[in-house]
Design a protein around this motif. Structure first.
Motif, PDB file in Angstrom:
ATOM      1  N   MET A   8       0.829  -1.209   0.000  1.00 35.85           N
ATOM      2  CA  MET A   8       0.000   0.000   0.000  1.00 35.85           C
ATOM      3  C   MET A   8       0.862   1.256   0.000  1.00 35.85           C
ATOM      4  O   MET A   8       0.583   2.201  -0.737  1.00 35.85           O
ATOM      5  N   VAL A   9       1.907   1.263   0.813  1.00 37.85           N
ATOM      6  CA  VAL A   9       2.808   2.425   0.849  1.00 37.85           C
ATOM      7  C   VAL A   9       3.422   2.650  -0.528  1.00 37.85           C
ATOM      8  O   VAL A   9       3.431   3.771  -1.042  1.00 37.85           O
ATOM      9  N   THR A  35       4.290  12.331   2.063  1.00 33.19           N
ATOM     10  CA  THR A  35       2.858  12.218   1.819  1.00 33.19           C
ATOM     11  C   THR A  35       2.233  11.033   2.530  1.00 33.19           C
ATOM     12  O   THR A  35       1.131  11.122   3.060  1.00 33.19           O
ATOM     13  N   VAL A  36       2.934   9.899   2.570  1.00 38.72           N
ATOM     14  CA  VAL A  36       2.411   8.664   3.165  1.00 38.72           C
ATOM     15  C   VAL A  36       3.367   8.220   4.263  1.00 38.72           C
ATOM     16  O   VAL A  36       4.551   8.019   4.010  1.00 38.72           O
ATOM     17  N   VAL A  50      -1.668   8.419   6.698  1.00 40.93           N
ATOM     18  CA  VAL A  50      -1.001   7.505   7.623  1.00 40.93           C
ATOM     19  C   VAL A  50      -1.559   6.099   7.405  1.00 40.93           C
ATOM     20  O   VAL A  50      -2.781   5.907   7.387  1.00 40.93           O
ATOM     21  N   ILE A  51      -0.656   5.139   7.215  1.00 41.00           N
ATOM     22  CA  ILE A  51      -1.061   3.733   7.197  1.00 41.00           C
ATOM     23  C   ILE A  51      -1.137   3.331   8.664  1.00 41.00           C
ATOM     24  O   ILE A  51      -0.119   3.279   9.358  1.00 41.00           O
ATOM     25  N   GLY A  52      -2.322   3.105   9.149  1.00 42.39           N
ATOM     26  CA  GLY A  52      -2.523   2.904  10.578  1.00 42.39           C
ATOM     27  C   GLY A  52      -2.719   1.459  10.975  1.00 42.39           C
ATOM     28  O   GLY A  52      -2.081   0.550  10.469  1.00 42.39           O
ATOM     29  N   GLU A  53      -3.654   1.262  11.857  1.00 46.23           N
ATOM     30  CA  GLU A  53      -3.933  -0.022  12.467  1.00 46.23           C
ATOM     31  C   GLU A  53      -4.425  -1.030  11.422  1.00 46.23           C
ATOM     32  O   GLU A  53      -4.951  -0.651  10.394  1.00 46.23           O
ATOM     33  N   HIS A  74      -5.523   6.800   7.467  1.00 43.14           N
ATOM     34  CA  HIS A  74      -5.989   8.071   8.012  1.00 43.14           C
ATOM     35  C   HIS A  74      -5.465   9.203   7.136  1.00 43.14           C
ATOM     36  O   HIS A  74      -4.279   9.230   6.816  1.00 43.14           O
ATOM     37  N   VAL A  75      -6.354  10.102   6.751  1.00 45.85           N
ATOM     38  CA  VAL A  75      -5.956  11.311   6.042  1.00 45.85           C
ATOM     39  C   VAL A  75      -6.153  12.465   7.016  1.00 45.85           C
ATOM     40  O   VAL A  75      -7.235  12.629   7.588  1.00 45.85           O
TER      41      VAL A  75
END
Length: 142
Positions: A8-9, A35-36, A50-53, A74-75
């Protein structure tokens, strides 16, 4: 789970349209690394993703092993209104929902959008907007 996160990143950081959009919102050029995030530095410029939980569960079948990974993205933006986070979220969903994902060591079966939710950070100054996005990514061993 780590392979899905990395995929995803890489996908989001590699999308020139997303980078251009975020850069235009900032009034400056956005770089993939700004950005990510997996971990957000205090100096991060808004907006950012943010690539979160994530939750990962087995999705095995007879003769094979699979997984369902449900990551939350999360944006974040410092803006009065939701339009900007929603535009970024729309682009993220265009990139992920029902699209192929190159997950190292696994075969990608499907990615499906599950939900989004807008939130306002109540802490002062009160102009932080937050969009929560969740997807279901199904993979299996080669």
């Amino acid at each position: 789970m780590l392979g899905v996160q990395g995929a995803m990143v890489a996908l989001l950081r590699g999308d020139t349209a997303l980078l251009a959009m975020v850069g235009a919102m900032r009034g400056a050029t956005a770089t993939p690394a700004s950005t990510v995030y997996d971990y957000v530095p205090e100096t991060a410029a808004y907006p950012f993703i943010v690539i979160g939980e994530a939750i990962e569960t087995p999705d095995n079948r007879h003769g094979g092993f699979g997984r369902q990974t449900v990551p939350t993205l999360h944006v974040w933006d410092q803006y009065r209104g939701y339009a900007r986070v929603l535009r970024v979220g729309t682009r993220v969903t265009e990139l992920l929902d029902h699209q192929p994902l190159d997950v190292p060591g696994l075969s990608h079966v499907a990615t499906r959008f599950e939900f989004s939710q807008t939130l306002t950070d109540p802490e002062p100054p009160g102009d932080i907007r937050h969009l929560v996005l969740r997807y279901r990514i199904v993979t299996e061993q080669h």
